[in-house]
Structure formats: C-alpha cells, structure tokens
Motif scaffolding. Structure first.
Motif, PDB file in Angstrom:
ATOM      1  N   SER A  11       0.802  -1.219   0.000  1.00  0.00           N
ATOM      2  CA  SER A  11       0.000   0.000   0.000  1.00  0.00           C
ATOM      3  C   SER A  11       0.833   1.266   0.000  1.00  0.00           C
ATOM      4  O   SER A  11       0.311   2.358  -0.119  1.00  0.00           O
ATOM      5  N   VAL A  12       2.159   1.121   0.153  1.00  0.00           N
ATOM      6  CA  VAL A  12       3.017   2.300   0.183  1.00  0.00           C
ATOM      7  C   VAL A  12       3.068   2.914  -1.213  1.00  0.00           C
ATOM      8  O   VAL A  12       3.363   2.231  -2.187  1.00  0.00           O
ATOM      9  N   PRO A  13       2.769   4.204  -1.355  1.00  0.00           N
ATOM     10  CA  PRO A  13       2.755   4.838  -2.668  1.00  0.00           C
ATOM     11  C   PRO A  13       4.151   4.980  -3.246  1.00  0.00           C
ATOM     12  O   PRO A  13       5.148   4.808  -2.559  1.00  0.00           O
ATOM     13  N   SER A  14       4.191   5.318  -4.547  1.00  0.00           N
ATOM     14  CA  SER A  14       5.490   5.479  -5.194  1.00  0.00           C
ATOM     15  C   SER A  14       6.282   6.615  -4.570  1.00  0.00           C
ATOM     16  O   SER A  14       7.502   6.577  -4.537  1.00  0.00           O
ATOM     17  N   GLY A  15       5.596   7.647  -4.080  1.00  0.00           N
ATOM     18  CA  GLY A  15       6.271   8.756  -3.426  1.00  0.00           C
ATOM     19  C   GLY A  15       6.584   8.418  -1.990  1.00  0.00           C
ATOM     20  O   GLY A  15       5.893   8.861  -1.063  1.00  0.00           O
ATOM     21  N   LEU A  16       7.636   7.643  -1.780  1.00  0.00           N
ATOM     22  CA  LEU A  16       7.947   7.159  -0.433  1.00  0.00           C
ATOM     23  C   LEU A  16       8.288   8.292   0.523  1.00  0.00           C
ATOM     24  O   LEU A  16       7.885   8.261   1.693  1.00  0.00           O
ATOM     25  N   ILE A  17       9.017   9.306   0.067  1.00  0.00           N
ATOM     26  CA  ILE A  17       9.397  10.413   0.937  1.00  0.00           C
ATOM     27  C   ILE A  17       8.153  11.165   1.401  1.00  0.00           C
ATOM     28  O   ILE A  17       8.025  11.529   2.575  1.00  0.00           O
ATOM     29  N   VAL A  18       7.227  11.399   0.502  1.00  0.00           N
ATOM     30  CA  VAL A  18       5.970  12.055   0.851  1.00  0.00           C
ATOM     31  C   VAL A  18       5.199  11.201   1.848  1.00  0.00           C
ATOM     32  O   VAL A  18       4.641  11.699   2.828  1.00  0.00           O
ATOM     33  N   HIS A  19       5.176   9.899   1.608  1.00  0.00           N
ATOM     34  CA  HIS A  19       4.484   8.954   2.481  1.00  0.00           C
ATOM     35  C   HIS A  19       5.057   9.005   3.902  1.00  0.00           C
ATOM     36  O   HIS A  19       4.310   9.100   4.885  1.00  0.00           O
ATOM     37  N   ILE A  20       6.364   8.987   4.016  1.00  0.00           N
ATOM     38  CA  ILE A  20       7.012   9.034   5.328  1.00  0.00           C
ATOM     39  C   ILE A  20       6.744  10.371   6.008  1.00  0.00           C
ATOM     40  O   ILE A  20       6.463  10.429   7.212  1.00  0.00           O
ATOM     41  N   GLY A  21       6.798  11.456   5.244  1.00  0.00           N
ATOM     42  CA  GLY A  21       6.515  12.770   5.807  1.00  0.00           C
ATOM     43  C   GLY A  21       5.114  12.857   6.379  1.00  0.00           C
ATOM     44  O   GLY A  21       4.885  13.466   7.423  1.00  0.00           O
ATOM     45  N   GLY A  22       4.162  12.219   5.704  1.00  0.00           N
ATOM     46  CA  GLY A  22       2.789  12.225   6.182  1.00  0.00           C
ATOM     47  C   GLY A  22       2.591  11.428   7.459  1.00  0.00           C
ATOM     48  O   GLY A  22       1.712  11.733   8.270  1.00  0.00           O
TER      49      GLY A  22
END
Length: 304
Positions: A11-22
């Motif tokens: 379920s982790v999106p391609s934008g991993l950095i954005v995902h972690i920031g959220g």
C-alpha cells in the motif's frame, strides 16, 4: 472507513518520501529522528548501513527496523532499495539559489521568490502523485447525490473550505460554509443520511473541525476529511480520507504550500463533479457569471 493505521508494503505509494513525511507525527520520538534523516537525505541514507543510520539518528538498530515496519517496509534492505529509487527520480531545483527547499537567514528577495516557487510547485506535483483516484471518485459520488453539503475549516484551511463551497454552489449544489464553530456545530446537528460534511485541516489536529465532523457523523452524514497526515485524529472521524503532500518550511505558520496543495485537491474534486453533468454545470456557470457581469468595470451592462 477507508483509512487505517496499518500500512503494508503493497500500500506504500510510489512517493515514499511524501508517504514518510505524512506519517511522521504518528511515529515515536526515536522513529521521528530516523524519519527526518530519511526525508532530508534519501540518497545518503540509501548508501548507509543500518548501524550508520542508527548512530546518526542517536537511536538503536532495533528502532530503525521498527521505523521500517511503521512506514510499510519489510526491513531495512527494502527501505534502502526504495530510497535509492526515490532519490533517482526526485527532481532537484534547477535554480542554484534554492538550497534544501528552505529559506535561510539573510536570503535576498530573489532567493525567497525562487524558493517559494519551488516549494509551491513541488507541493502541487507531489499532492497529485499521491492522490488516490478511487477515493476521489467516491467523494465525487457522494457530492453528486448529497442533499446538502457542509464545509468546515479553520484559519487558512477555512479559506480553502470557503473556496470549495463557492465552486460547488456555482454549479447548483446546496453547499454551506460555517467559519464559526458554534454555527458549524448547530448546522452539523441538523445533517442526516444523504447529507455530507467535509472537514479540512492541514495538521489533522484542529479540534473544532474534528468535533464538527464527529457531530455530522453521529447524525448519519457522510464525512470527508482532507489533511496532510493520514494517521492524524481527523482521520478517525472520516468515512473518506483525502491527503495532500505539502512540506512547509521556515514560515510554516503562513500555511503557504499547504494551502496550494489543498486547493489542488479541491479543484480536482470540483472538476470531477462538474464533469458528471457537463451541460448543467456549464449552464449554471454561465448564469452565475451573467448575474455579476454588470458589476465589472467596462461591462456593456451598466448599473443604473
């Protein structure tokens, strides 16, 4: 509810950095130190051993592993692979005046302009990349059939809620915006099944907006939340959850990039609703534009 506190690797999106920031606010303090290093220097972290990263974050290797699992990775090797891929695709600012996306002390106006433009553009692009079309479709479905829609937001998010209200109202939807929490609560108490409540909060922790969504949900209305942090408290009272991807920096209190990210989502939803009935939406926009045309300087229709 569509949101969940559990995250799987799939379920982790391609934008991993954005995902972690959220997810950062929902992590433990030690995991947050790891997360900040990962977000700040993904390429450097991808080259580090787990021991090096743990040392740099002033924590243990076990904490790094817990962090990996918290963000949906099976372990540190998978995180390094994903970070390497992410670093390779990240677009670096072409303007040499933009360093790290932040505004350093003593920056001249040219550097301020370049940095703000870069951050705003990145917020819009990253928000679009991680926006879930399936959830957007569900929200558009709900707006299309709702008997009444209430919008809620405080501060800068309130401006976005007001903008969304005006857009939908212009194409014939019955929509209200209540900036005052007392008015919002009394309005939410009168909602019911078939109605809809939309709460906007960048942090997802604005108590007034959360309380109003709770009230609306208790009355049977469909609740929608728009936030930058998918594990924030507002997610717990939302039937449908939409997220932005804005990384505010020096002047976070100004709510700059976050506001543009929210408006991006709002515009996507508005156009999606209008596209469901193009003829009706076009006619409504023409009628409302004509109603105010005489109030514009240079119009052929002058006020008496």
């Amino acid at each position: 509810m569509v949101n969940s506190s559990k995250v799987s690797a799939e379920s982790v999106p391609s934008g991993l950095i954005v995902h972690i920031g959220g997810l950062l606010p929902s992590l433990s303090p030690a995991e947050q130190r790891v997360a900040r290093l990962v977000v700040a220097e993904p390429a450097a972290v991808a080259r580090r051993t787990i021991t090096d990263l743990a040392t740099a974050a002033e924590t243990s290797e076990a904490t790094v592993i817990r962090f990996c699992r918290s963000v949906g990775m099976d372990g540190y090797p998978q995180l390094r692979i994903r970070l390497a891929a992410e670093a390779a695709r990240l677009v670096e600012p072409s303007d040499t005046r933009v360093v790290g996306g932040d505004i350093p002390p003593g920056a001249d106006l040219a550097q301020i302009i370049a940095t703000i433009a870069f951050n705003d553009a990145r917020a819009v692009e990253e928000t679009a990349e991680q926006l879930d079309p399936a959830i957007c479709e569900q929200v558009i479905d709900a707006i299309t059939v709702a008997g009444r829609i209430d919008m809620y937001g405080a501060g800068a998010s309130g401006f976005v809620a007001s903008d969304f209200q005006q857009k939908l109202h212009r194409i014939g939807r019955t929509v209200f915006y209540f900036p005052d929490v007392h008015s919002a609560l009394t309005s939410a108490a009168l909602l019911g099944r078939g109605d809809m409540a939309v709460g906007i909060s960048h942090t997802g922790t604005t108590s007034d907006v959360i309380e109003v969504l709770e009230q609306a949900r208790a009355r049977g209305a469909t609740t929608v939340a728009l936030t930058n942090y998918p594990r924030s408290p507002i997610a717990e009272v939302a039937d449908l959850l939409l997220t932005t991807a804005a990384r505010e920096t020096t002047y976070r209190s100004g709510a700059m990039a976050s506001r543009l990210a929210q408006l991006t989502v709002v515009d996507c939803l508005f156009v999606g609703v209008a596209a469901r009935n193009r003829t009706q939406a076009r006619e409504a926009l023409e009628v409302t534009a004509d109603a105010v045309r005489s109030h514009r300087v240079g119009s052929a229709r002058r006020r008496a």
